[in-house]
Design an enzyme around this catalytic site. Structure first.
Site, PDB file in Angstrom:
ATOM      1  N   ASP A   1      34.788  41.020  43.332  1.00  0.00           N
ATOM      2  CA  ASP A   1      34.751  40.118  42.176  1.00  0.00           C
ATOM      3  C   ASP A   1      34.010  38.811  42.455  1.00  0.00           C
ATOM      4  OD1 ASP A   1      36.531  41.921  40.746  1.00  0.00           O
ATOM      5  OD2 ASP A   1      38.160  41.113  41.969  1.00  0.00           O
TER       6      ASP A   1
ATOM      7  N   GLU B   1      36.270  43.407  30.497  1.00  0.00           N
ATOM      8  CA  GLU B   1      36.916  42.402  31.368  1.00  0.00           C
ATOM      9  C   GLU B   1      35.838  41.590  32.073  1.00  0.00           C
ATOM     10  OE1 GLU B   1      39.284  44.681  34.181  1.00  0.00           O
ATOM     11  OE2 GLU B   1      37.527  45.669  34.998  1.00  0.00           O
TER      12      GLU B   1
END
Ligand SMILES: *[C@@H]1O[C@H](CO)[C@@H](O)[C@H](O)[C@H]1NC(C)=O
Ligand SMILES: *[C@@H]1O[C@H](CO)[C@@H](O)[C@H](O)[C@H]1NC(C)=O
Ligand SMILES: *[C@@H]1O[C@H](CO)[C@@H](O)[C@H](O)[C@H]1NC(C)=O
Ligand SMILES: *[C@@H]1O[C@H](CO)[C@@H](O)[C@H](O)[C@H]1NC(C)=O
Ligand SMILES: *[C@@H]1O[C@H](CO)[C@@H](O)[C@H](O)[C@H]1NC(C)=O
Ligand SMILES: *[C@@H]1O[C@H](CO)[C@@H](O)[C@H](O)[C@H]1NC(C)=O
Ligand SMILES: *[C@@H]1O[C@H](CO)[C@@H](O)[C@H](O)[C@H]1NC(C)=O
Ligand SMILES: *[C@@H]1O[C@H](CO)[C@@H](O)[C@H](O)[C@H]1NC(C)=O
Length: 562
Positions: free
Chosen positions: A35, A210
């Site tokens: 991420d 997301e």
């Protein structure tokens, strides 16, 4: 060797044909760096900074920095004081903890925004998601990161955006099983107060929208998101709008980045962030898993990759992620950043260091006093004390496990890791050794242990736990002639599919013996990555158990890019 050779050839080929281009070698941050969120900060010596997620690993949220986008240095952790975030010590499951951060910079201040996730809370329970902001003016200093400013959001992957009029927005992903889409609200960064929540985009139509990030260019707001879930269907899509509040129109070219439905070694590409360098050229980062196509083995888990971005008309074009990519010339003059390179080998003599190296982590917060550097007395080195607990604790209870561990990320496809340990167990269950570790349900251990029934005889034992298969155990008596000195324990990823666990007397390196060879398919990180390190346990007994490690060597032996 093949990999190294082809890399060298690729570089010379590129330099002959296109002097202005460079070759990106992925992964940019090898190993457990999922991420990624990255920025360029001209005012901070023209430096690029990234933040990555860490789940239940402590310290959490590593900040890495580079001046040329090639060599990356670990400079701090945004979460390094347990009292900064008391909820981190609560019972959790291995997929909980600190999820995807966003890193941003505004007027001299670095902002890191993330979510602490109570993984086992009911899905409809919004207290599952604890969102907060940490700030600092000195990203090189872990303790300088602030305490949290909490804010309310019914989901995860928060991101910040400053509009031209000074208004700040927070954008996040409400839980996709309940309300798939991207939500947004105004936010007061001092108080955490948020305005009315609005779902601004539902994505391009794939599942699990997301990881949103907002950018503004030429009068358009661009909303970059991930879709498809973080597995092999992972992808990046983009929408745009003339208003920050939407509606966002989907790029007809979506997904703009994905390796789904390909046989590429770099799979699961998604969760991207974009930034511009000093010359205004665009770059992107994302997470990816290097995945063996035959066995699906992906022991290094979710890593960070880099790729160039061009603009064609009014939409960005993200270059597909590969192990080697011809790209814009790297920026900067290659200036060094003090600290530990993320892919450095290391050779630590614990009698010579004053503090535990900054790249060492534990799983959950270790109890006070359970990790000590001792330079005098009978015991010396890095000494780990097993927690004294009489009750079995759930595997996800990160703060109250019966094991004390100290780890570092696996940063190379092939590596050799070894430590020397002084340990003489005297009670059944006392054990110390080396581990290849993902979480309490997924790890392979080689330890020195004493067993009930014959307490005076120490054994070398290889065993482990894995969600994919049952590791085969190995048990051999510790040779009598090894017992009067320290023992070297070694883990070696010697080829793409297997890892060996070996032991020998430190004094006689040539006597090192392989105790077990295990397939890396046993280590399949779901959201995180694999680490190597040391552990001590008393097997839930009340006996006081301490083991001291004197040297610690980690050597990278090769990086696979295809
Ligand atoms: C920036 O570079 C200058 C000169 O090399 C140095 O003194 C200063 O400490 C650097 N600052 C940061 C934040 O790296
Ligand atoms: C991969 O292929 C499947 C089947 O054709 C399709 O449904 C899916 O959207 C594709 N994934 C991506 C990210 O393009
Ligand atoms: C150089 O890099 C840019 C940006 O990725 C790319 O568009 C261009 O095709 C590359 N040129 C060559 C000759 O590879
Ligand atoms: C720690 O305790 C759990 C039970 O609570 C047990 O399953 C596990 O084997 C113990 N770990 C070690 C290394 O002894
Ligand atoms: C986690 O462990 C601590 C210490 O043993 C204990 O106080 C706490 O109740 C445990 N949590 C659960 C859910 O068992
Ligand atoms: C750890 O404790 C459990 C439960 O008391 C026991 O069954 C097991 O044999 C012990 N392991 C070792 C290595 O002694
Ligand atoms: C205990 O260990 C000793 C020394 O290694 C060995 O001679 C003996 O056979 C062992 N006893 C049992 C019951 O395994
Ligand atoms: C790695 O070594 C193991 C054991 O020596 C062997 O079985 C396996 O085929 C090798 N894997 C590769 C990819 O060469």
């Amino acid at each position: 060797m093949k990999t190294l050779l082809s890399t060298a050839l690729a570089i010379s080929y590129v330099s002959l044909t296109a002097a202005q281009n460079s070759t990106i070698l992925n992964p940019m941050l090898p190993g457990f760096y999922p991420d990624p969120s990255c920025i360029y900060v001209p005012e901070q010596n023209k430096t690029y900074f990234c933040a990555s997620s860490t789940f239940l690993t402590f310290p959490g949220i590593p900040i890495t920095a580079s001046k040329d986008l090639q060599s990356w240095t670990l400079i701090s952790h945004a979460f390094s004081r347990p009292e900064q975030l008391p909820e981190f010590a609560a019972p959790n499951i291995p997929t909980g903890g600190l999820w995807a951060p966003t890193l941003r910079y505004k007027d001299g201040v670095f902002y890191m925004v993330t979510t602490h996730v109570y993984g086992d809370a009911p899905e409809e329970d919004t207290s599952r998601w604890v969102n907060f902001i940490l700030t600092t003016t000195d990203p090189y200093c872990s303790r300088c990161w602030s305490d949290p400013v909490y804010f309310t959001a019914d989901g995860y992957d928060p991101s910040l955006f400053w509009d031209d009029d000074g208004q700040v927005y927070v954008t996040w992903a409400p839980y996709w099983r309940i309300d798939p889409g991207i939500a947004q609200a105004t936010i007061n960064l001092e108080t955490g107060e948020v305005g009315p929540r609005k779902v601004v985009w539902g994505g391009s139509g794939n599942r699990v929208p997301e990881g949103p990030h907002t950018y503004k260019k030429d009068g358009w707001y661009y909303l970059l998101i991930a879709e498809g879930g973080t597995g092999e269907g992972h992808s990046v899509t983009i929408g745009r709008s003339k208003s920050i509040n939407g509606p966002y129109e989907s790029n007809p070219a979506n997904p703009v980045l994905t390796n789904a439905n390909t046989t590429e070694y770099f799979q699961a590409v998604g969760h991207a962030d974009l930034f511009q360098d000093e010359r205004g050229r665009w770059w992107g980062v994302a997470l990816s898993r290097r995945t063996d196509r035959a066995t699906k083995a992906s022991p290094m888990g979710r890593e960070s990759v880099l790729y160039p971005v061009t603009w064609e008309g009014e939409w960005p074009v993200l270059q597909p992620v590969r192990g080697e990519i011809s790209s814009w010339e790297f920026p900067g003059d290659g200036g060094e950043i003090p600290g530990l390179l993320v892919d450095a080998s290391e050779d630590v003599d614990f009698s010579e260091v004053e503090e535990v190296p900054g790249n060492f982590v534990s799983y959950g917060v270790s109890a006070d006093g359970s990790v000590q550097l001792k330079s005098d007395g009978e015991k010396r080195g890095l000494c780990l004390v097993a927690p004294v607990t009489s009750l079995p604790v759930p595997a996800g209870n990160a703060t109250a496990q019966n094991v004390t561990r100290l780890l570092r990320r696996q940063s190379h496809s092939l590596f050799t890791y070894s430590v020397d340990v002084d340990f003489a167990p005297t009670k059944p269950g006392q054990e110390a050794g080396v581990t290849m570790f993902i979480d309490p349900d997924n790890h392979l251990d080689l330890g020195i242990v004493s067993l009930s029934g014959n307490v005076s005889t120490p054994y070398l034992r290889f065993q482990g736990q894995s969600d994919s298969d049952t590791p085969e155990k190995a048990l051999v008596e510790l040779p009598v002639e090894w017992r009067d000195g320290s023992i070297r324990l070694e883990i070696k990823a010697f080829n793409a599919s297997h890892v060996s666990f070996s032991a020998g007397p430190t004094k006689y390196e040539s006597r090192i013996k392989t105790i077990a060879v295990a397939p890396v398919t046993l280590l399949q990180p779901q959201f995180t990555g694999t680490a190597v390190g040391v552990y001590v346990t008393a097997n839930v007994s009340r006996s006081s158990t301490e083991a001291c490690f004197t040297t610690w060597k980690y050597q990278g032996d090769g990086q696979f890019r295809s």
